[in-house]
Design a protein around this motif. Sequence first.
Motif, PDB file in Angstrom:
ATOM      1  N   GLN A 574       8.894  -8.668  -5.359  1.00  0.00           N
ATOM      2  CA  GLN A 574       7.873  -8.276  -4.390  1.00  0.00           C
ATOM      3  C   GLN A 574       6.591  -9.068  -4.608  1.00  0.00           C
ATOM      4  O   GLN A 574       5.940  -9.498  -3.640  1.00  0.00           O
ATOM      5  CB  GLN A 574       7.601  -6.777  -4.511  1.00  0.00           C
ATOM      6  N   ASP A 575       6.238  -9.306  -5.872  1.00  0.00           N
ATOM      7  CA  ASP A 575       5.056 -10.120  -6.162  1.00  0.00           C
ATOM      8  C   ASP A 575       5.234 -11.550  -5.701  1.00  0.00           C
ATOM      9  O   ASP A 575       4.266 -12.201  -5.273  1.00  0.00           O
ATOM     10  CB  ASP A 575       4.760 -10.081  -7.663  1.00  0.00           C
ATOM     11  N   GLN A 578       4.411 -11.540  -2.165  1.00  0.00           N
ATOM     12  CA  GLN A 578       2.998 -11.252  -1.907  1.00  0.00           C
ATOM     13  C   GLN A 578       2.102 -12.424  -2.285  1.00  0.00           C
ATOM     14  O   GLN A 578       1.243 -12.852  -1.506  1.00  0.00           O
ATOM     15  CB  GLN A 578       2.583 -10.011  -2.689  1.00  0.00           C
ATOM     16  N   ASN A 580       3.105 -15.603  -3.080  1.00  0.00           N
ATOM     17  CA  ASN A 580       3.617 -16.783  -2.356  1.00  0.00           C
ATOM     18  C   ASN A 580       3.154 -18.090  -2.985  1.00  0.00           C
ATOM     19  O   ASN A 580       2.653 -18.983  -2.311  1.00  0.00           O
ATOM     20  CB  ASN A 580       3.224 -16.729  -0.882  1.00  0.00           C
ATOM     21  N   ARG A 589       9.766 -14.468   2.978  1.00  0.00           N
ATOM     22  CA  ARG A 589       8.870 -13.454   2.409  1.00  0.00           C
ATOM     23  C   ARG A 589       9.199 -12.064   2.957  1.00  0.00           C
ATOM     24  O   ARG A 589       9.261 -11.084   2.207  1.00  0.00           O
ATOM     25  CB  ARG A 589       7.425 -13.833   2.732  1.00  0.00           C
ATOM     26  N   CYS A 590       9.434 -11.987   4.247  1.00  0.00           N
ATOM     27  CA  CYS A 590       9.820 -10.691   4.830  1.00  0.00           C
ATOM     28  C   CYS A 590      11.160 -10.215   4.261  1.00  0.00           C
ATOM     29  O   CYS A 590      11.360  -9.016   4.023  1.00  0.00           O
ATOM     30  CB  CYS A 590       9.904 -10.806   6.352  1.00  0.00           C
ATOM     31  N   TYR A 593      10.567  -8.693   0.850  1.00  0.00           N
ATOM     32  CA  TYR A 593      10.014  -7.334   1.003  1.00  0.00           C
ATOM     33  C   TYR A 593      11.128  -6.344   1.385  1.00  0.00           C
ATOM     34  O   TYR A 593      11.230  -5.238   0.825  1.00  0.00           O
ATOM     35  CB  TYR A 593       8.929  -7.322   2.080  1.00  0.00           C
ATOM     36  N   ARG A 623       5.782   1.615   6.094  1.00  0.00           N
ATOM     37  CA  ARG A 623       6.210   0.333   6.656  1.00  0.00           C
ATOM     38  C   ARG A 623       6.805   0.506   8.049  1.00  0.00           C
ATOM     39  O   ARG A 623       6.631  -0.356   8.922  1.00  0.00           O
ATOM     40  CB  ARG A 623       7.234  -0.330   5.730  1.00  0.00           C
ATOM     41  N   MET A 630       8.824  -5.574   7.241  1.00  0.00           N
ATOM     42  CA  MET A 630       9.048  -5.529   5.798  1.00  0.00           C
ATOM     43  C   MET A 630      10.254  -4.651   5.441  1.00  0.00           C
ATOM     44  O   MET A 630      10.475  -4.348   4.270  1.00  0.00           O
ATOM     45  CB  MET A 630       7.796  -5.015   5.083  1.00  0.00           C
ATOM     46  N   ASP A 647       0.164 -12.291   4.939  1.00  0.00           N
ATOM     47  CA  ASP A 647      -0.732 -12.393   3.783  1.00  0.00           C
ATOM     48  C   ASP A 647      -1.565 -11.134   3.585  1.00  0.00           C
ATOM     49  O   ASP A 647      -1.782 -10.707   2.458  1.00  0.00           O
ATOM     50  CB  ASP A 647      -1.655 -13.603   3.939  1.00  0.00           C
ATOM     51  N   VAL A 649      -1.295  -7.914   3.434  1.00  0.00           N
ATOM     52  CA  VAL A 649      -0.544  -6.679   3.269  1.00  0.00           C
ATOM     53  C   VAL A 649      -1.375  -5.709   2.438  1.00  0.00           C
ATOM     54  O   VAL A 649      -1.804  -6.031   1.331  1.00  0.00           O
ATOM     55  CB  VAL A 649       0.810  -6.951   2.581  1.00  0.00           C
ATOM     56  N   LEU A 654       3.026  -1.473  -0.296  1.00  0.00           N
ATOM     57  CA  LEU A 654       3.708  -2.057  -1.448  1.00  0.00           C
ATOM     58  C   LEU A 654       4.157  -0.963  -2.405  1.00  0.00           C
ATOM     59  O   LEU A 654       3.522   0.097  -2.503  1.00  0.00           O
ATOM     60  CB  LEU A 654       2.776  -3.043  -2.177  1.00  0.00           C
TER      61      LEU A 654
END
Length: 817
Positions: A574-575, A578, A580, A589-590, A593, A623, A630, A647, A649, A654
């Motif tokens: 997840q980090d 986030q 990136n 990225r999605c 998530y 979400r 996500m 970016d 979020v 999270l």
Amino acid sequence: MYGVCGCCGALRPRYKRLVDNIFPEDPEDGLVKTNMEKLTFYALSAPEKLDRIGAYLSERLIRDVGRHRYGYVCIAMEALDQLLMACHCQSINLFVESFLKMVAKLLESEKPNLQILGTNSFVKFANIEEDTPSYHRSYDFFVSRFSEMCHSGHEDLEIKTKIRMSGIKGLQGVVRKTVNDELQANIWDPQHMDKIVPSLLFNLQHVEEAESRSPSPLQAPEKEKENPAELAERCLRELLGRAAFGNIKNAIKPVLVHLDNHSLWEPKVFAIRCFKIIMYSIQPQHSHLVIQQLLSHLDANSRSAATVRAGIVEVLSEAAVIAATGSVGPTVLEMFNTLLRQLRLSIDYALTGSYDGAISLGTKIIKEHEERMFQEAVIKTIGSFASTLPTYQRSEVILFIMSKVPLPSLHHPMEMGRTGENRNRLTQIMLLKSLLQVSTGFQCNNMMSALPSNFLDRLLSTALMEDAEIRLFVLEILISFIDRHGNRHKFSTISTLSDISVLKLKVDKCSRQDTIFMKKHSQQLYRHIYLSCKEETNIQKHYEALYGLLALISIELANEEVVVDLIRLVLAVQDVAQVNEENLPVYNRCALYALGAAYLNLISQLTTVPAFCQHIREVIESRKKEAPYMLPEDVFVERPRLSQNVDGVVIELLFRQSNISEVLGGSGYNADRLCLPYIPQLTDEDRLSKRKSIGETISLQVEVESRNSPEKEERVPAEEITYETLKKAIVDSVAVEEQERERRRQVVEKFQKAPFEEIAAHCGARASLLQSKLNQIFEITIRPPPSPSGTITAAYGQPQSHSIPVYEMKFPDLCVY
């Protein structure tokens, strides 16, 4: 004198008069039964006359054949048959010679009826068990003649069918008469097998023609009895069933030659049928001989058309599956070695376009799609045969195939083919496909045996490659090995189910062997999962495979420590989405998530911690309202619904490590370990990776460690390593060892030679020093240093209470010093 006696019936020998009396004046009246009984009684009473009876009957039959008196010919053969059935004396051999001479005379005739008559008599003779052996009898003529009859091309279909069936019956009679008699002519010699086997296959091959010309359904049962194909199949089964160990090769080679000469490998239907008959007819312990024959034939046809090789491989697949139920023996690895060698040759053929690597005017151009079909046939054969092997042999095959996979190194340079593809890449893909076929359905209770270190290291090394297809194969192979309860298909779709009980998962407690396996290899697995998530070329199938791998590890191999590590790993993923730092596309990225949401939803319900489940559901609900891009329901679909602004979020969307560690720590999980962020280990495999250089990977890891360290102190720069530094370190270490060795010698010498009072005083001084140190420690414990905020704050904001005074502590029983 003898001529005069021959003319006068009363003066002729009695056996001739008895033979003459069995023939009626009109041949249509048939054999005179009363006179035949007299002849039989005479032959039994005077067996020394049997050979003369046979010679005289043979003489009459040859004369009647020449005069076309076929009625008397039939009567003579009937009389011979009855005599053979009744007489089993020692002197029957000479009578049999006359009988076989008459049968040969009938078979030489052009009249189909006489050929059939002679064959029927021979079949009756073949079913007789003789009391005395024959050392000089030969059946070469009968084998040749019956084989010729099997190929009859008579214009009349009905007559042609009868002649062919007579030929098959004759061959069957020869086999029965000779196969179990060591004193007879060896029917298993190639000169005989090369005639018998092709004749049977020729009639077996025309089964469709015989069936299509069947007159009517009402006559079908009668026609089935007269079908040469079925009779040929029964004869072939009987022949192979009587074959001994040393005769299998001579019986199988004509089959291969027949299939080659008539181009029967390409349709492969008839070839498969033939070898099914063979495999089910021979003795089970001889199955590996047939497999070896097929493997040798495949090697011999390595430069044949791809369709021919594919047909041989298909036949080999069917035969190997049947042979695996018996005894395959040492041919297991030989078979896989041959198939893998043919696979590599096919790749070379497809890339170069010719069998010799150079295209000339006389070179046969190879069709790539046919080579692809052949490669798929080889892979299918590898999988089907491996599925029938026991676990220990399957493990050996898995290690054998993995050892053939070329890994990226200096020993495997790039080899470009005609189409610009990497030869090593194609080899890797084909071998990994084969490995996936072998691993499918693999059941092993001990993961240490299923995934040994040498195999796992090589397999995971391929996961570091840039090729997305190879990485997907590696993930699917790992899933096949780990899934031992058939849960794999339940995770084929990534989703956030509110109740996973609908999946009906089969979950067993992690065994001791699995725990040892995870302690040894867990960090290696986590690292490759983490690195696989960061790949830019990932597609939906990759994320589905990653989700399935995480889920199956949680079900099959998880204890409390593994669950904690997997949660840390997913939070680290997840980090990645986030922060990136890898500059991943929006979809990736999605997807990360969504992958994290699906897995944490699963693991929270598996752990059955209410507070943990509540936190995960709250984030998922948030979400759904604010950021559906996500969640897997919007990402892993045919047309993903994404957001270009990933970016910004907010923290409510999270999964927070502090909250998870707090709720799981209260349920008995290791909260301190949950507080530590996951950092992948650096191994030698990074040298094989094409993503980053070793220096970049090390600097990235150092940067992550420094950023996540609870103490923000500056690191002392490392001393520059030179030749002088290494030399000094070696010299210093030697000097230190010498000093330590001298000190130990002095202590031992002191305790051996010093007086008791001196030793007691020395130990008393050390005891006083220890007591003073303990008093200092107790004094500090009773009066702890004050904290400015009233509490001691640990790393990551976790509050801790005041120190407890020593008079309130409960100490365990200690040894008195």
